[in-house]
Write an enzyme that holds these catalytic residues in place. Sequence first.
Site, PDB file in Angstrom:
ATOM      1  CG  PHE A 294      -1.892  -1.045   1.271  1.00 44.19           C
ATOM      2  CD1 PHE A 294      -2.898  -1.416   0.435  1.00 44.19           C
ATOM      3  CD2 PHE A 294      -1.727  -2.012   2.276  1.00 44.19           C
ATOM      4  CE1 PHE A 294      -3.508  -2.448   0.302  1.00 44.19           C
ATOM      5  CE2 PHE A 294      -2.633  -3.158   2.485  1.00 44.19           C
ATOM      6  CZ  PHE A 294      -3.347  -3.439   1.363  1.00 44.19           C
ATOM      7  CB  THR A 686      -6.265 -10.619  -9.221  1.00 50.31           C
ATOM      8  OG1 THR A 686      -5.829 -10.281 -10.646  1.00 50.31           O
ATOM      9  CG2 THR A 686      -5.728 -12.098  -8.932  1.00 50.31           C
ATOM     10  CD  GLN A 690      -5.434  -4.942  -5.825  1.00 53.40           C
ATOM     11  OE1 GLN A 690      -4.978  -3.860  -5.348  1.00 53.40           O
ATOM     12  NE2 GLN A 690      -5.003  -6.066  -4.864  1.00 53.40           N
ATOM     13  N   GLY A 753      -3.899  -0.017 -14.931  1.00 61.67           N
ATOM     14  CA  GLY A 753      -3.488  -0.167 -13.556  1.00 61.67           C
ATOM     15  C   GLY A 753      -4.993  -0.236 -12.586  1.00 61.67           C
ATOM     16  CD  GLU A 756      -1.815   3.451  -5.555  1.00 61.60           C
ATOM     17  OE1 GLU A 756      -1.351   4.302  -4.829  1.00 61.60           O
ATOM     18  OE2 GLU A 756      -1.137   3.256  -6.651  1.00 61.60           O
TER      19      GLU A 756
END
Lengths: 790, 328
Positions: A294, A686, A690, A753, A756
């Site tokens: 993180f 996955t 996330q 990506g 986050e």
Amino acid sequence: MTDSKNLGKGSSITRREALAGGAIVLGAIATKPLSAAPTTSHSTVPKTVLDPLIERPGQLGTPRSRRDGPLKVKGGARYAAEHHLKDMTYAALVFSTIARGSISEIDSRDAETSPGVVLVMTHLNAPRMGAPEPFLATPTGASGSSHPVMQDAEVFWNGQPIAVVLAETQEQADRAARLIQITYQAKTSVTRFSEAKQLETVATFGGEKLQTVRGDADAALEAAPVKIDVSFSSPRHNHNQIEPHAVTVAWQGKTLRMYDCNQGLSLTAATIAKVFGIEPAQVHVSAEFVGGSFGGKTLWQYHIVAAAAAKLSGRPVRMNVTREGVFRMCGGRAPTEQRVALGADKDGRLKALIHTGFTPKIQQNAMTEPFIEATQRLYSSETARIEVRAAHMDMLSNTFMRAPGSAVGTYALETAMDELAEKLTIDPIELRLRNEPDVDPTNGKRFSQRGLVQAYQMGAERFGWIPRKGQRLGRREGEWLVGTGVASAYYPHYHFPGGAARVTITADGKLLVELAAHEQGVGAATTTAIIAAKRFGIDFEDVEVRYGDSLLPGSHPAGGSQQTASIGATILAANTAMIAELAKIAPQGTPWAGLSSTGLTTVRAGIALTERPSVHIGYKELLARAGLQAITIEADAATPTAAETWSMHSYGAVFCEARVNADTRELRVSRVTGVYDCGKILNAKTAASQFRGGIIMSLGLAMMEETQFDERTGRIINASMAEYHMPVHLDVPLIDVAWTDIPDPHAPTGARGVGEISMNGASAALANAVYDATGKRVRDLPITLDKLMV
Amino acid sequence: MELFTYERAHNPEAAVIAGAPSRAKFLGGGTNLVDLMREGIERPSALVDVTGLSQTIVETAEGGLLIGAAASNAAVAEHRLVRNRYPALSRAILAGASAQIRNMATVGGNILQRTRCRYFYDVNGARCNKRDPGQGCDAIGGFNRYHAVLGTSSHCIATHPSDMCIPLVAFDAIVHLAANGGSRSIKLAELHRDPGDTPQIETALDPGELITAIELPPLALARRSAYRKVRDRASYAFALISVAAALHVDDNRVTDVRLALGGVAHKPWRALIAERALVGQPATYDTFLAAARAELRAAQTQRDNAFKPELAARTIAAVLRTLAEEQA
Ligand SMILES: Cc1cc2nc3c(=O)[nH]c(=O)nc-3n(C[C@H](O)[C@H](O)[C@H](O)COP(=O)(O)OP(=O)(O)OC[C@H]3O[C@@H](n4cnc5c(N)ncnc54)[C@H](O)[C@@H]3O)c2cc1C
Ligand code: SF4
């Protein structure tokens, strides 16, 4: 606008539909002057070659379980503190209890004679070492700060490691550490937020000023017919990965061997080498399994202390940092105070966008909490004044923590947008659509791909969003006040240079990929195998991935949600290099011999002519004919340049249903839907994890997470997971996630990506839902029940 | 942690002999004591494991319950008689800690668990009168959201963190004690103390005194009892405030009531003022709220817990309202 019904299937949305959605945005862009930029799929813009994988995604995106799952379930995965070295000692740290000053006396006599003690190291006997280079301050810096480690008597924050004990057992080390008596000479310190704020100046992040000024936003705000002007605050946060930080260290000859938990192996090796004045190749760091990072699993003082103590004692050291130690030493998210002022015309078009504020940082790093990032991209506005101001404080390092900046920045912006929508009597989604920009509002670049609108359409349908025009739709169910809210999510696309890999094809037709990538538990190694399998036309099962070791090629920091993009670009380069090698070994006179890598492609476990894929030869046959057991290439990824031309960012729309108890004002979340626009999703399983994990963390940020930093002493009070609250299972509702799955034509494999973005948006959606339920706007995080009582 | 000896006691007599030395400590499940030893707050030289003593839960001749001090928190919560006759006790235990901790924790240890005040825990970094008498109290003027508002002193504002003890004091539980010199019984309500100027002295127990059992007197009212814990997350957090209540309503009037509060004081707080104010009054939300406010009139709040009296009052009123509705 595409009919939302066509887009309502979420993750099952077809690629054709998704691309059709994407074409709307691109179509709008096409009327703007074009730069000499490379690529896009739309016919009215210059046509260049897309990554062929984007056109034939095949298995990319199918859900796959993490390969290391069974090993982890069986307890077979060895983490940093589970490596046992011969003759190993155990370390215990002593932390400072003052915020600023110096150590005037250390009495370690009792500790030294305590049973089992091997060494007590303080600044008085530590080896001479250089100061570590902080991340972003230099190209290879990996450290959380540049504080020298046990080099003098100076104390820079309350919680700084000032002594370490090595002993034969952990218990002996812990006991002896408690016996060390320290006397301090205190200096004046800045530990109060309000005091630091007196000294604020415009901040920088990664060398760039955190500031955007477009026109006269203050005058535009003044003149706007509809406006809001509100202030927010967010508290400090601390990292609490499930695996507390740890390292097992030994000096083996001239090599420093470290078994670490780490998200930046190559940078760590380079930084530590400089600290000890040795070559980077002499530092061998591995981290096969990491229990969450993180942004916090970078280089901290404990690494250096452990290596120095191992050197001094001549014995290997296991440094297993306590949970309290993580709080004292390993950095956290800085607090913020933010102002958002929005001015709009009667139709809801933004005339003024002001987002400013203050956040403290330490002097010894290059990190400022960049809470304005989302505001720089999300909406068009005629004028803007966006700016972060910062000043130094004597405190634990502020650092990167999942979605630095934007996590708390979107909270402020997106609750302000909700307030504006209410004032305008426009549905909050409609308000966002009316301010959808044609080009990047901050730099005028065209979007490589932007699907915020699609995300809202899909999300509204999945969640069952009921449009509203300024009224609250909150209802009462028994003792619960129930409301719904919505907000945008945003996260930038980063792609760091330095990717490289070694790829081997063996005589049995299998592929080995080796690169210094990281596995934080997110499934990165599995996704790497998926990408490589697709790229080399090989079965997923036939791909082996070796990673997590600084001796392997490349730098692939698992930060900024960029590792997958970095790996994608690296595998692409490796593929090109491998094709060239295979063309060389193809026997003379065969169709493949001597062709360039553009003339050949890798499909069906072999190479084929790009123009005539039926002309194919398998890897096995190629290697057999050449009499080779294996063929290996090493390749560097191309330097990422796409973002110089394109505005590349990820977006999302998050919906939330909140329940507030009418009597006690306890807040519970009953439903969340998040739809994310992150380019191509490479592994549905996955990626979904996330997204869900980020949503949970974002709800925690909204409802409970808070470091209690005692401003009288600069000390963290709740340095314990019992008192530092994060959501537990019962706090987590049903979470529905989906994605637009529109490939980004300029990102390798089309993927931007996913790590986050979901940290952003859910907190604001929740706050907006709380308002819908109760009529109360809570602008100071976290939204605890006392703030809903008044 | 300091070196200590460890010994398992097989009966109360052996336990009190082994526990007599001044630095000896009884060990229950260890979920609190071992933590405190790791932190260097407790430094016993001898541990006497008392988990082998009575774990039984039996009916007394008068129709109450006798619960062995070594019974696990989980066993008490699950017990049929507890769930039928004292449901608030079962609920209170289940609202505390986690399943794993409740399986380890004993009744004796739960009663004697120490405060969660973070300044108390921070041995080197904070001042605390409870840990080091005379040092000062950093919680005053610091972070004190979880701290007390009733019965506090200028020396200490810590709370007793137990959930289990709240219904126990509401139901007039009695604690059976044994010491080297003999045995005695006291009311649980008299076991814990206000901090005064000696916050380090937390109970009325003599040094070396052992809890052997808890006795619940028969209380028909308790069959209709409730426990409500208000906290900052849905589970695994200590109470901001909690309420244990039992109510009897006849002809729309309160005929009998038991009320106790957690999270507000240095001890489980029996709300006698509110109880007295309620008996004979109409069973309406307004009277409940007024009585609750009367109980909290003496509250003294701190920087971070000014909301507690009002939260406590509203929660009491809500719990009583629910109990009254069930009888309507
Ligand atoms: C993370 C966490 C969360 C928690 N959350 C909650 C919560 O929400 N609500 C709640 O109520 N509690 C909570 N607890 C506290 C938990 O209930 C206590 O730790 C537990 O009840 C203590 O019981 P034990 O048997 O383990 O006691 P021990 O730790 O063994 O002992 C505690 C004390 O009691 C003494 N003692 C034990 N038995 C006897 C005896 N028979 N006679 C005399 N002295 C004795 C010991 O000497 C010691 O001083 C939590 C604890 C943790 C660690
Ligand atoms: S409230 Fe009590 S326990 Fe907490 S610091 Fe003050 S004296 Fe210590």
